[in-house]
Design a protein around this motif. Structure first.
Motif, PDB file in Angstrom:
ATOM      1  N   PHE A 229       7.239  -8.440  -4.426  1.00 21.71           N
ATOM      2  CA  PHE A 229       6.319  -7.708  -3.556  1.00 21.71           C
ATOM      3  C   PHE A 229       7.144  -6.892  -2.570  1.00 21.71           C
ATOM      4  N   ASP A 230       6.725  -5.633  -2.347  1.00 19.64           N
ATOM      5  CA  ASP A 230       7.577  -4.742  -1.552  1.00 19.64           C
ATOM      6  C   ASP A 230       7.485  -4.987  -0.051  1.00 19.64           C
ATOM      7  N   THR A 231       6.569  -5.860   0.376  1.00 17.46           N
ATOM      8  CA  THR A 231       6.572  -6.308   1.766  1.00 17.46           C
ATOM      9  C   THR A 231       6.525  -7.825   1.778  1.00 17.46           C
ATOM     10  N   ILE A 262      11.713  -6.397 -14.320  1.00 17.81           N
ATOM     11  CA  ILE A 262      11.576  -6.579 -12.877  1.00 17.81           C
ATOM     12  C   ILE A 262      10.375  -5.738 -12.455  1.00 17.81           C
ATOM     13  N   ILE A 263       9.352  -6.428 -11.962  1.00 18.26           N
ATOM     14  CA  ILE A 263       8.071  -5.797 -11.629  1.00 18.26           C
ATOM     15  C   ILE A 263       7.915  -5.833 -10.114  1.00 18.26           C
ATOM     16  N   THR A 264       7.457  -4.739  -9.539  1.00 16.72           N
ATOM     17  CA  THR A 264       7.267  -4.672  -8.090  1.00 16.72           C
ATOM     18  C   THR A 264       5.859  -4.202  -7.781  1.00 16.72           C
ATOM     19  N   ALA A 265       5.183  -4.927  -6.880  1.00 15.80           N
ATOM     20  CA  ALA A 265       3.833  -4.574  -6.475  1.00 15.80           C
ATOM     21  C   ALA A 265       3.745  -4.624  -4.959  1.00 15.80           C
ATOM     22  N   HIS A 266       2.727  -3.984  -4.418  1.00 17.47           N
ATOM     23  CA  HIS A 266       2.513  -4.046  -2.976  1.00 17.47           C
ATOM     24  C   HIS A 266       1.919  -5.387  -2.579  1.00 17.47           C
ATOM     25  N   SER A 267       1.024  -5.903  -3.414  1.00 13.94           N
ATOM     26  CA  SER A 267       0.350  -7.167  -3.122  1.00 13.94           C
ATOM     27  C   SER A 267      -0.081  -7.793  -4.443  1.00 13.94           C
ATOM     28  N   MET A 272      -1.391  -1.505  -9.827  1.00 16.50           N
ATOM     29  CA  MET A 272      -0.420  -0.546 -10.362  1.00 16.50           C
ATOM     30  C   MET A 272       1.009  -0.895  -9.953  1.00 16.50           C
ATOM     31  N   PRO A 273       1.515  -2.002 -10.439  1.00 20.70           N
ATOM     32  CA  PRO A 273       2.906  -2.340 -10.136  1.00 20.70           C
ATOM     33  C   PRO A 273       3.869  -1.447 -10.914  1.00 20.70           C
ATOM     34  N   THR A 274       5.085  -1.293 -10.384  1.00 17.79           N
ATOM     35  CA  THR A 274       6.122  -0.585 -11.139  1.00 17.79           C
ATOM     36  C   THR A 274       6.832  -1.594 -12.029  1.00 17.79           C
ATOM     37  N   VAL A 275       7.198  -1.149 -13.219  1.00 14.63           N
ATOM     38  CA  VAL A 275       7.833  -2.026 -14.205  1.00 14.63           C
ATOM     39  C   VAL A 275       9.171  -1.425 -14.595  1.00 14.63           C
TER      40      VAL A 275
END
Length: 828
Positions: A229-231, A262-267, A272-275
């Motif tokens: 998660f980005d935060t 490696i997946i990144t999401a805001h919450s 729409m996570p980045t993959v």
């Protein structure tokens, strides 16, 4: 807990219990326990990948059973569901067992509806004790049968001499925190090829304390993905947990695949996570004895890490040392003073480091001085030049590493003291030379170093060990850098200087430029008054794409191209290294572009205003006055231009809203009640369903739901549906229209087919499951505009459904079954 009949209701009810119990500080302190929010549980259950005919789930530290409930939901709704599900839920807190038992009972009910056998075992015990008993080499102990572990383990340090440490050591598990012990024991309990899905702090990824655990993890499991998660506050937002977390998925045993995701999401709710598909050798470097795990989330970050790898010096190589401030204030309370005097020594806390400057003394809650006595003398260092680094960054600070140059002329004293929340870099106990100290401060404050540190470091703090592990420029480079540093330099100037002098990079090749542009776009979204939910990286990238602003493009040359959703996403990937899954196009349109349209910042289809908003050919363009404003960003006239634009924006919004409203489709669904649908797409057919089908075949019906191609739905009467036993999630795969005929007790589920498919066998099953709790009969209808549309889909239509064609509105086509127009499956 009330009796529950569906997992959707179950998760909501479990979450209500979680919120009622609250963030119990005593429980968290004693047990290290933080309950799993329902969105996070759904996300984790959605990461289960391995199909099994018989699922044997271990849920350690089960709490309220949220993860078990989410797993049951996900498994039952798979296209390849299991035949049986057995759960072992382990929970140490006896006060929670009534809630956990209710959750397990509801799961049994839910599985029964899908014809899946379910059994559960509730274990009231410490999982560490339970697991080690299961693993004990006893003749009558059966071999472990678990093939799935889903866990949110407690977070609590384990003392070296504790009983827990001794228990784990018996099985070759050496850990310093109980969460790592839970994960290691689950790996031990799982069969070969068993699957692990665990959310934990990121701290295990580096540092000497977790070295044995990393070795155990990498030796006994093959990593499949990391979900970030980005935060740091989003995963457990309402529990006020400020922690860097990661969801790790792994397979026990087997050969490590050459790549992982490696997946990144805001919450957890981010659609729409980045993959990023990353080589395993980039995550765990083959020659690294520490086996650090590097979680690099995008191509730009990979470029940063690659640049850092060119540096070889450590602090020790530079002849420097980092230490933690010697003053632990609660141990020295009697010697602390608010005001300095001739009998005290200046005492610096992180609060005295403000915007790159030392502000001392400072009025506030923290003392400014410490009494000079024989008892405190060992806490002081000579008043010379040091580099101070905050151990903890404040919420409002974007940076993790915050360095401040301390110069002796800031305080009039022979000695100075640093509090324990500051690290300080020195030369064998003495101060530093001016140029090297200045260069070192600039280097540590650069965005490139901060970005690399964030990907490497899994803590919310900057420890002395982390600073020793970091790589630095050579002594000569630091001195050269220090000679060029000027007082009060802006962040962009520091970044440009470090990129040029240390990494020999120009602006066009600087990976920091990507982050700089994204930050600028985020700042603009905030200044323009977009809601907090739209102040995210995806919205920033959308703005940059609509302006054709690449990382090295000046704002003054911003453009206004016509841009569709797919080209926008290609722009994100090509120029900013952010890759989203192709099936998230609708999320960009609905959750980002739609809000920009509503704000009046973007125009839809200015080249062809009557084009449907969900057309594959739909395009968007930045509003002309906003373009003019943004072209002045960073210029002398920016602030005045912004003020003038904000003063006029309400007028613009009203005008554009009026223009959009004039194009809306008006549908009367009751006396004095109008619906407004976005023009184009399936909405033209939805309008015909409501105006032509309904009067003919359901004249007494009440409209409970109407989807909308432009804004997800135009009408959603949740309470009325709930009275019929139907609880729906607006993000689920809803039919286009739902109508209820109270006279016949029929619920019409209607799909309007223009671009998407009809009610085929698969969709019939989906809708049947979605409305499985309905207390009334279900009638399935597929609507087409004309016979040509039907002809294309004729072979796909499900039996026991109806077909309506708008150009022959008085007729229905009935597909099989023993009655014409009515529910099946025993309903009347």
């Amino acid at each position: 807990m009330a009796s529950l009949t569906s997992t959707q209701q179950l998760l909501e009810q479990v979450d209500l219990v979680r919120l009622r119990l609250g963030a119990n500080a005593a429980r968290r302190s004693t047990l290290g326990q933080v309950f799993t929010p329902a969105p996070l549980a759904r996300l984790m259950a959605g990461l289960i990948a391995m199909p099994h005919q018989a699922v044997h789930l271990i849920d350690p530290g089960a709490g309220l059973g949220t993860l078990t409930a989410a797993a049951v939901e996900a498994l039952c709704q798979r296209t390849d569901p299991p035949e049986t599900i057995s759960v072992t839920a382990c929970e140490i807190d006896a006060a929670l067992t009534p809630y956990l038992a209710a959750t397990l009972a509801a799961c049994a009910t839910y599985c029964k509806q899908f014809g899946i056998a379910f059994e559960a075992k509730l274990v009231v015990d410490d999982f560490l004790h339970f697991a080690t008993q299961q693993l004990a080499p006893m003749f009558d102990q059966p071999e472990s049968h678990f093939n799935l572990a889903l866990l949110n383990p407690p977070y609590r340090k384990i003392q070296t001499t504790s009983h827990e440490r001794r228990l784990l050591s018996q099985f070759g598990i050496e850990v310093s925190n109980v969460y790592a012990g839970f994960v290691a024991l689950c790996i031990k309990l799982l069969r070969p090829n068993g699957e692990l899905v665990a959310i934990t702090p990121r701290s295990f990824c580096n540092g000497p304390y977790f070295r044995p655990f990393r070795k155990f993890l990498l030796d006994h499991a093959s990593l499949r993905s990391f979900y970030l998660f980005d935060t740091r506050q989003e995963a457990f937002r309402d529990a006020a947990v400020l922690q860097e977390t990661v969801i790790t998925t792994a397979i026990v045993g087997g050969v490590q695949q050459p790549t992982l995701h490696i997946i990144t999401a805001h919450s957890p709710s981010d659609e729409m996570p980045t993959v990023q598909e990353v080589a395993f050798a980039q995550v765990v470097h083959p020659a690294d004895r520490e086996r650090f795990i590097h979680l690099v989330t995008n191509q730009a970050s990979q470029a940063v890490v690659a640049q850092m790898q060119h540096l070889t010096a450590t602090l020790a190589d530079l002849g420097l040392t980092v230490s933690t401030g010697r003053v632990v204030d609660f141990r020295a309370t009697e010697y602390l003073r608010d005001e300095p005097s001739t009998a005290t020594v200046p005492l610096l806390y992180p609060t005295h480091c403000e915007h790159g400057q030392i502000v001392w003394p400072k009025a506030g809650k923290k003392p400014n001085a410490i009494v000079y006595t024989a008892a405190t003398q060992a806490l002081f260092v000579p008043n010379e030049i040091y580099v101070l680094i905050k151990r903890f960054s404040a919420k409002e600070e974007r940076r993790r590493i915050v360095a401040t140059l301390f110069h002796p002329d800031r305080v009039a004293s022979e000695w100075v003291a640093f509090e324990n929340h500051l690290n300080y870099i020195h030369c064998q106990g003495a101060g530093l030379k001016p140029d090297i100290a200045s260069g070192l401060t600039a280097y540590l404050n650069s965005t490139l170093v901060d970005t690399a540190f964030r990907h490497f470091n899994g803590h919310t703090q900057v420890n002395a060990t982390d600073l020793r592990t970091l790589r630095y420029p050579s002594r000569e480079q630091l001195i050269a850098l220090g000679t060029l540093v000027q007082p009060n330099m802006e962040q962009a100037q520091i970044d440009e200087l470090v990129a040029r002098e240390v990494f020999s990079m120009h602006a066009t090749s600087d990976p920091n430029q990507i982050q700089k542009r994204i930050r600028e776009a985020l700042d603009l979204l905030k200044l323009l008054g977009l809601p907090r939910a739209q102040q995210n990286e995806r919205s920033a990238l959308t703005l940059l794409a609509l302006l054709n602003i690449k990382p090295d493009t000046p704002w003054r040359t911003a453009q206004a191209p016509l841009c569709g959703i797919t080209p926008m996403m290609a722009f994100f990937a090509t120029h900013y290294g952010r890759t989203y899954a192709p099936n998230t196009r609708e999320t960009v349109r609905r959750q980002t572009v739609h809000q920009l349209l509503e704000a009046g910042f973007v125009l839809a289809n200015p080249d062809q205003p009557d084009r449907p908003v969900n057309s594959p050919k739909a395009v968007y363009q930045i509003e002309p006055r906003l373009l003019t404003l943004l072209q002045s960003f960073g210029s002398v006239g920016w602030e005045a231009n912004l003020e003038e634009y904000l003063a006029s924006i309400q007028t613009l919004r009203v005008r554009y809203a009026r223009e959009r409203s004039a194009k809306m489709l008006n549908v009367q669904i009751a006396e004095g009640q109008l619906l407004y649908l976005t023009p184009g797409g399936q909405n033209e057919l939805v309008k015909l369903v409501l105006e032509e089908f309904r009067p003919r075949f359901a004249p007494e019906s009440e409209v409970l739901y109407v989807g909308d191609a432009g804004k997800k739905f135009a009408l959603f009467r949740r309470d009325e549906l709930a009275e019929l036993g139907v609880v729906l999630d607006e993000h689920g795969k809803m039919p286009d229209v739902i109508m209820y005929d109270a006279t016949r007790h029929w619920l019409f589920l209607i799909e309007a087919v223009t671009s998407h498919g009809p009610i085929d066998g698969k969709r019939h099953d989906e809708l049947s499951r979605l409305f499985t709790q309905a207390k009334v009969g279900l009638v399935f209808v597929t609507a087409f505009l004309d016979r040509k549309g039907l002809q294309k889909e004729l072979s796909n239509i499900s039996w026991e459904t109806e077909v309506w064609i708008a150009d022959a509105p008085s007729h229905l086509i009935h597909f099989d079954g023993d009655r014409f127009l009515g529910p099946y499956g025993g309903d009347v």
